[in-house]
Design a protein around this motif. Sequence first.
Motif, PDB file in Angstrom:
ATOM      1  N   ALA A   1       7.947   8.033  -3.934  1.00 53.22           N
ATOM      2  CA  ALA A   1       8.082   6.824  -3.126  1.00 53.22           C
ATOM      3  C   ALA A   1       7.306   5.660  -3.695  1.00 53.22           C
ATOM      4  N   ALA A   2       7.846   4.474  -3.484  1.00 53.55           N
ATOM      5  CA  ALA A   2       7.162   3.216  -3.750  1.00 53.55           C
ATOM      6  C   ALA A   2       7.449   2.303  -2.565  1.00 53.55           C
ATOM      7  N   ALA A   3       6.401   1.714  -2.008  1.00 52.81           N
ATOM      8  CA  ALA A   3       6.562   0.815  -0.869  1.00 52.81           C
ATOM      9  C   ALA A   3       5.796  -0.467  -1.143  1.00 52.81           C
TER      10      ALA A   3
ATOM     11  N   TYR B   1       1.285   3.586   3.618  1.00 53.97           N
ATOM     12  CA  TYR B   1       2.575   3.035   4.045  1.00 53.97           C
ATOM     13  C   TYR B   1       2.420   2.240   5.343  1.00 53.97           C
ATOM     14  N   MET B   2       1.589   2.748   6.228  1.00 58.48           N
ATOM     15  CA  MET B   2       1.350   2.031   7.476  1.00 58.48           C
ATOM     16  C   MET B   2       0.589   0.729   7.222  1.00 58.48           C
TER      17      MET B   2
ATOM     18  N   GLY C   1       9.342  -4.800   4.841  1.00 56.01           N
ATOM     19  CA  GLY C   1       9.007  -4.370   3.496  1.00 56.01           C
ATOM     20  C   GLY C   1      10.142  -3.643   2.806  1.00 56.01           C
ATOM     21  N   THR C   2       9.833  -3.106   1.632  1.00 53.57           N
ATOM     22  CA  THR C   2      10.802  -2.370   0.826  1.00 53.57           C
ATOM     23  C   THR C   2      10.268  -0.970   0.565  1.00 53.57           C
TER      24      THR C   2
ATOM     25  N   ILE D   1      11.196   4.030   7.559  1.00 55.46           N
ATOM     26  CA  ILE D   1      11.742   3.157   8.594  1.00 55.46           C
ATOM     27  C   ILE D   1      10.688   2.195   9.119  1.00 55.46           C
ATOM     28  N   VAL D   2       9.423   2.640   9.188  1.00 50.56           N
ATOM     29  CA  VAL D   2       8.361   1.736   9.635  1.00 50.56           C
ATOM     30  C   VAL D   2       8.171   0.600   8.631  1.00 50.56           C
ATOM     31  N   VAL D   3       8.135   0.932   7.341  1.00 46.34           N
ATOM     32  CA  VAL D   3       7.946  -0.093   6.309  1.00 46.34           C
ATOM     33  C   VAL D   3       9.111  -1.084   6.302  1.00 46.34           C
TER      34      VAL D   3
END
Length: 266
Positions: A247-249, A198-199, A231-232, A224-226
């Motif tokens: 989750a999907a990012a 995610y990061m 991003g989404t 919140i970082v993404v």
Amino acid sequence: MPDYLDDLRLAHVLADAADAATMDRFKALDLKVETKPDMTPVSEADKAAEELIRGQLSRARPRDAVLGEEYGIEGTGPRRWVVDPIDGTKNYVRGVPVWATLISLMEAGEGGYQPVVGVVSAPALGRRWWAAKGYGAFSGRSLSSATRLHVSRVSKLSDASFAYSSLSGWEERGNLNGFLDLTRDVWRTRAYGDFWPYMMVAEGSIDLCAEPELSLWDMAANAIVVTEAGGTFTGLDGRPGPHSGNAAASNGLLHDELLSYLDRRY
């Protein structure tokens, strides 16, 4: 828009304290590890770090609720701190440096509680990432020494880098074939796992990541970082935020395609 910078500064203070506690026991030969009822490991360092964070929050934000992986929910109200003292405990207990303390502040709003502050601190990697609503996402040594994060602009799946944790969860969901199709159609895959993909999505070094089974404390800070990096972040059902149990990012440009692959059952 509310100013969350004081809360962000506090989250950094909490992360500093947790980093000191977890690093002190990292690779300790006498580290005590137990198995929880869900068959996942918990170390004495997980418990100590969460207790430390809860103690500081009780003094600094006594009216706020706290939800943590090891000790559950305490308190009520429109503001809730969500804590994973060590995300990546299996790595931690084996001496692998890919683990982090995740700290998020969530506020009640439309659609339930939503993250407004997040700090992800990985002291064994020497890295920290953070974000606050409307403020942006950053990485660096401190608030005063930081680089702003932006997701990638990769718009073709064949050019995209995709990260995941493991295969077993996708098989249990019945989505393994769709997952494997995705790995064949992207440019590159790597199984980094836990908080790190995610990061990397937020940094723009990869473009997609997903996990099939997660808890709120695994996701709130990452979300919140993404999103503040442009991003989404959704569940596999497409629901925005960290509430779907998975989750999907992505960088946003490839998100619909990502969800389409991971919804395939055949």
